[in-house]
Scaffold this motif. Sequence first.
Motif, PDB file in Angstrom:
ATOM      1  N   ARG A  13      45.187  94.616   8.212  1.00  0.00           N
ATOM      2  CA  ARG A  13      44.943  95.945   7.635  1.00  0.00           C
ATOM      3  C   ARG A  13      43.491  96.144   7.228  1.00  0.00           C
ATOM      4  NH1 ARG A  13      48.939  99.431   6.323  1.00  0.00           N
ATOM      5  NH2 ARG A  13      48.082 100.151   4.355  1.00  0.00           N
ATOM      6  N   ALA A  14      42.856  95.069   6.766  1.00  0.00           N
ATOM      7  CA  ALA A  14      41.441  95.186   6.392  1.00  0.00           C
ATOM      8  C   ALA A  14      40.620  95.549   7.633  1.00  0.00           C
ATOM      9  CB  ALA A  14      40.946  93.881   5.773  1.00  0.00           C
ATOM     10  N   MET A  15      40.994  94.947   8.754  1.00  0.00           N
ATOM     11  CA  MET A  15      40.322  95.236  10.020  1.00  0.00           C
ATOM     12  C   MET A  15      40.493  96.717  10.368  1.00  0.00           C
ATOM     13  SD  MET A  15      39.629  95.108  13.410  1.00  0.00           S
ATOM     14  CE  MET A  15      41.146  95.861  13.980  1.00  0.00           C
ATOM     15  N   ASN A  16      41.736  97.156  10.310  1.00  0.00           N
ATOM     16  CA  ASN A  16      42.065  98.540  10.658  1.00  0.00           C
ATOM     17  C   ASN A  16      41.364  99.539   9.720  1.00  0.00           C
ATOM     18  OD1 ASN A  16      43.683 100.057  12.469  1.00  0.00           O
ATOM     19  ND2 ASN A  16      44.957 100.652  10.737  1.00  0.00           N
ATOM     20  N   MET A  17      41.335  99.181   8.449  1.00  0.00           N
ATOM     21  CA  MET A  17      40.753 100.082   7.448  1.00  0.00           C
ATOM     22  C   MET A  17      39.260 100.266   7.699  1.00  0.00           C
ATOM     23  SD  MET A  17      41.533  99.749   3.387  1.00  0.00           S
ATOM     24  CE  MET A  17      43.211  99.290   3.691  1.00  0.00           C
ATOM     25  N   ARG A  18      38.575  99.157   8.041  1.00  0.00           N
ATOM     26  CA  ARG A  18      37.135  99.247   8.293  1.00  0.00           C
ATOM     27  C   ARG A  18      36.864 100.078   9.552  1.00  0.00           C
ATOM     28  NH1 ARG A  18      33.181 100.625   8.865  1.00  0.00           N
ATOM     29  NH2 ARG A  18      31.090  99.703   8.804  1.00  0.00           N
ATOM     30  N   LEU A  19      37.819 100.066  10.468  1.00  0.00           N
ATOM     31  CA  LEU A  19      37.662 100.884  11.682  1.00  0.00           C
ATOM     32  C   LEU A  19      38.038 102.333  11.407  1.00  0.00           C
ATOM     33  CD1 LEU A  19      39.226  98.763  14.567  1.00  0.00           C
ATOM     34  CD2 LEU A  19      36.821  98.996  13.960  1.00  0.00           C
ATOM     35  N   GLU A  20      38.532 102.581  10.194  1.00  0.00           N
ATOM     36  CA  GLU A  20      39.030 103.905   9.840  1.00  0.00           C
ATOM     37  C   GLU A  20      40.109 104.348  10.819  1.00  0.00           C
ATOM     38  OE1 GLU A  20      35.779 106.610   8.765  1.00  0.00           O
ATOM     39  OE2 GLU A  20      34.613 104.818   8.333  1.00  0.00           O
ATOM     40  N   GLY A  21      40.979 103.391  11.128  1.00  0.00           N
ATOM     41  CA  GLY A  21      42.081 103.669  12.062  1.00  0.00           C
ATOM     42  C   GLY A  21      43.160 104.478  11.376  1.00  0.00           C
ATOM     43  N   GLY A  22      42.861 105.721  11.099  1.00  0.00           N
ATOM     44  CA  GLY A  22      43.742 106.552  10.279  1.00  0.00           C
ATOM     45  C   GLY A  22      45.005 106.999  10.988  1.00  0.00           C
ATOM     46  N   CYS A  23      44.861 107.723  12.085  1.00  0.00           N
ATOM     47  CA  CYS A  23      46.063 108.204  12.766  1.00  0.00           C
ATOM     48  C   CYS A  23      46.357 107.277  13.934  1.00  0.00           C
ATOM     49  CB  CYS A  23      45.883 109.638  13.207  1.00  0.00           C
ATOM     50  SG  CYS A  23      44.535 109.861  14.368  1.00  0.00           S
ATOM     51  N   GLN A  24      47.151 107.732  14.860  1.00  0.00           N
ATOM     52  CA  GLN A  24      47.536 106.850  15.946  1.00  0.00           C
ATOM     53  C   GLN A  24      46.319 106.455  16.777  1.00  0.00           C
ATOM     54  OE1 GLN A  24      49.376 107.722  19.457  1.00  0.00           O
ATOM     55  NE2 GLN A  24      50.879 106.108  19.309  1.00  0.00           N
ATOM     56  N   VAL A  25      46.102 105.193  16.925  1.00  0.00           N
ATOM     57  CA  VAL A  25      44.847 104.693  17.489  1.00  0.00           C
ATOM     58  C   VAL A  25      45.091 103.547  18.468  1.00  0.00           C
ATOM     59  CG1 VAL A  25      43.255 105.332  15.663  1.00  0.00           C
ATOM     60  CG2 VAL A  25      44.706 103.341  15.367  1.00  0.00           C
ATOM     61  N   PRO A  26      44.169 103.399  19.445  1.00  0.00           N
ATOM     62  CA  PRO A  26      44.307 102.294  20.399  1.00  0.00           C
ATOM     63  C   PRO A  26      43.749 100.995  19.821  1.00  0.00           C
ATOM     64  CG  PRO A  26      42.414 103.647  20.972  1.00  0.00           C
ATOM     65  CD  PRO A  26      43.036 104.274  19.764  1.00  0.00           C
ATOM     66  N   ILE A  27      44.363 100.530  18.728  1.00  0.00           N
ATOM     67  CA  ILE A  27      43.874  99.337  18.044  1.00  0.00           C
ATOM     68  C   ILE A  27      44.988  98.306  17.974  1.00  0.00           C
ATOM     69  CG2 ILE A  27      43.035  98.410  15.845  1.00  0.00           C
ATOM     70  CD1 ILE A  27      41.854 101.145  15.215  1.00  0.00           C
ATOM     71  N   GLY A  28      44.679  97.071  18.356  1.00  0.00           N
ATOM     72  CA  GLY A  28      45.588  95.959  18.141  1.00  0.00           C
ATOM     73  C   GLY A  28      44.957  95.049  17.106  1.00  0.00           C
ATOM     74  N   SER A  29      45.756  94.465  16.238  1.00  0.00           N
ATOM     75  CA  SER A  29      45.206  93.585  15.210  1.00  0.00           C
ATOM     76  C   SER A  29      46.296  92.607  14.827  1.00  0.00           C
ATOM     77  CB  SER A  29      44.784  94.434  14.007  1.00  0.00           C
ATOM     78  OG  SER A  29      44.241  93.630  12.991  1.00  0.00           O
ATOM     79  N   TYR A  30      46.048  91.333  15.061  1.00  0.00           N
ATOM     80  CA  TYR A  30      47.128  90.362  14.888  1.00  0.00           C
ATOM     81  C   TYR A  30      46.602  89.055  14.325  1.00  0.00           C
ATOM     82  CZ  TYR A  30      50.988  87.292  15.953  1.00  0.00           C
ATOM     83  OH  TYR A  30      52.004  86.382  15.843  1.00  0.00           O
ATOM     84  N   ALA A  31      47.172  88.638  13.196  1.00  0.00           N
ATOM     85  CA  ALA A  31      46.739  87.395  12.549  1.00  0.00           C
ATOM     86  C   ALA A  31      47.861  86.369  12.551  1.00  0.00           C
ATOM     87  CB  ALA A  31      46.295  87.675  11.122  1.00  0.00           C
ATOM     88  N   GLU A  32      47.486  85.123  12.758  1.00  0.00           N
ATOM     89  CA  GLU A  32      48.426  84.005  12.636  1.00  0.00           C
ATOM     90  C   GLU A  32      47.870  83.043  11.607  1.00  0.00           C
ATOM     91  OE1 GLU A  32      50.146  82.558  16.553  1.00  0.00           O
ATOM     92  OE2 GLU A  32      48.518  83.844  17.229  1.00  0.00           O
ATOM     93  N   LEU A  33      48.773  82.287  10.994  1.00  0.00           N
ATOM     94  CA  LEU A  33      48.366  81.363   9.945  1.00  0.00           C
ATOM     95  C   LEU A  33      48.822  79.966  10.356  1.00  0.00           C
ATOM     96  CD1 LEU A  33      47.056  81.577   7.121  1.00  0.00           C
ATOM     97  CD2 LEU A  33      49.351  81.868   6.172  1.00  0.00           C
ATOM     98  N   GLU A  34      47.855  79.017  10.429  1.00  0.00           N
ATOM     99  CA  GLU A  34      48.202  77.612  10.698  1.00  0.00           C
ATOM    100  C   GLU A  34      47.717  76.823   9.503  1.00  0.00           C
ATOM    101  OE1 GLU A  34      46.130  77.000  14.388  1.00  0.00           O
ATOM    102  OE2 GLU A  34      47.291  78.604  15.317  1.00  0.00           O
ATOM    103  N   GLY A  35      48.641  76.362   8.678  1.00  0.00           N
ATOM    104  CA  GLY A  35      48.233  75.750   7.415  1.00  0.00           C
ATOM    105  C   GLY A  35      47.528  76.810   6.596  1.00  0.00           C
ATOM    106  N   ASN A  36      46.298  76.517   6.198  1.00  0.00           N
ATOM    107  CA  ASN A  36      45.560  77.525   5.439  1.00  0.00           C
ATOM    108  C   ASN A  36      44.578  78.291   6.320  1.00  0.00           C
ATOM    109  OD1 ASN A  36      44.900  78.852   2.984  1.00  0.00           O
ATOM    110  ND2 ASN A  36      42.991  77.694   2.909  1.00  0.00           N
ATOM    111  N   GLU A  37      44.586  77.979   7.642  1.00  0.00           N
ATOM    112  CA  GLU A  37      43.620  78.657   8.498  1.00  0.00           C
ATOM    113  C   GLU A  37      44.217  79.916   9.119  1.00  0.00           C
ATOM    114  OE1 GLU A  37      40.248  77.169  11.483  1.00  0.00           O
ATOM    115  OE2 GLU A  37      42.165  77.538  12.495  1.00  0.00           O
ATOM    116  N   LEU A  38      43.479  80.994   8.915  1.00  0.00           N
ATOM    117  CA  LEU A  38      43.912  82.276   9.439  1.00  0.00           C
ATOM    118  C   LEU A  38      43.162  82.538  10.744  1.00  0.00           C
ATOM    119  CD1 LEU A  38      45.755  84.567   8.215  1.00  0.00           C
ATOM    120  CD2 LEU A  38      43.657  85.603   7.416  1.00  0.00           C
TER     121      LEU A  38
END
Length: 313
Positions: free
Chosen positions: A232-257
Amino acid sequence: MLDKIIRIATRQSPLALWQAQYVQTRLMACHPGLQVELVPMVTKGDIILDTPLAKVGGKGLFVKELELAMLDGRADIAVHSMKDVPVEFPEGLGLVTICEREDPRDAFVSNHYASLADLPHGSIVGTSSLRRQCQLRQKRPDLQIRDLRGNVGTRLSKLDNGEYDAIILAVAGLKRLGLEDRIRAALTPEECLPAVGQGAVGIECRLDDQITRDLLAPLAHRETTLRVQAERAMNMRLEGGCQVPIGSYAELEGNELWLRALVGAPDGSQMVCGERRGPSENAESMGVDLAEELLANGAREILHEVYQGNAPK
Ligand SMILES: NCc1[nH]cc(CCC(=O)O)c1CC(=O)O
């Protein structure tokens, strides 16, 4: 506490009701004696079902009525699919709890073909998501992408009517509705990077309602929260307000994001991608940094073009 009632404002689509009932059940299990009621509502997004979302003003249409109900005191909380929650909240409201994520991937659904790779040249694929559209077009420029709106059930019946050779839906929604057997293949993040928050359910409430916030606390899922915060932080900085061609996906391995993101032109002609790895404490700053990298690499121009094309007339 025993006389406390929590009222959940909810849309009436089967998926929204499933999510509201999931939160209702979990709240009652965590707090024996607590009463939890559903307050079903109709939103603008439910009424305007035949126009591409990007043209009618985006996903906010599905949450505004629910937010008014909370501000008026007709309801205490609203349960959302995290991918449909706009980046900003009205004064006094906020997203306070993110529950454990279901499978975040997109599903390839077809009555004739087993996978994207199986689709014959020129096949018709249904999706109204610019994110899905641009990733499909980039890999398969031969496909014809057609709009597809409505509830999950409506979309499946349009597929079954023969209007499309295949459609793309979220795995999470199909699983929740007991329609897992319709999934022919789950698309990997490499094939189709999921939307911000896809598969996660979030709960919004009045920020000054501390009693409700305390009752919601045990429903929070730490790993999901960190992942969705980065997305969401990524999306917010892009100002991805309405429907947008943005993908953003995080995975967590231990403490590494590990955060991956992309911004694409809906026609698949351009795509800007990037990734970040770092400690999960930095979830939000990683999202912002990655967004800035994408903006500098061409995402600014792509998004500008998309927003201009969608500007209300
Ligand atoms: N855009 C509608 C929507 N919002 C949330 C889901 C279900 C999956 C989820 O919780 O992310 C869906 C359906 C879909 O995209 O297939």
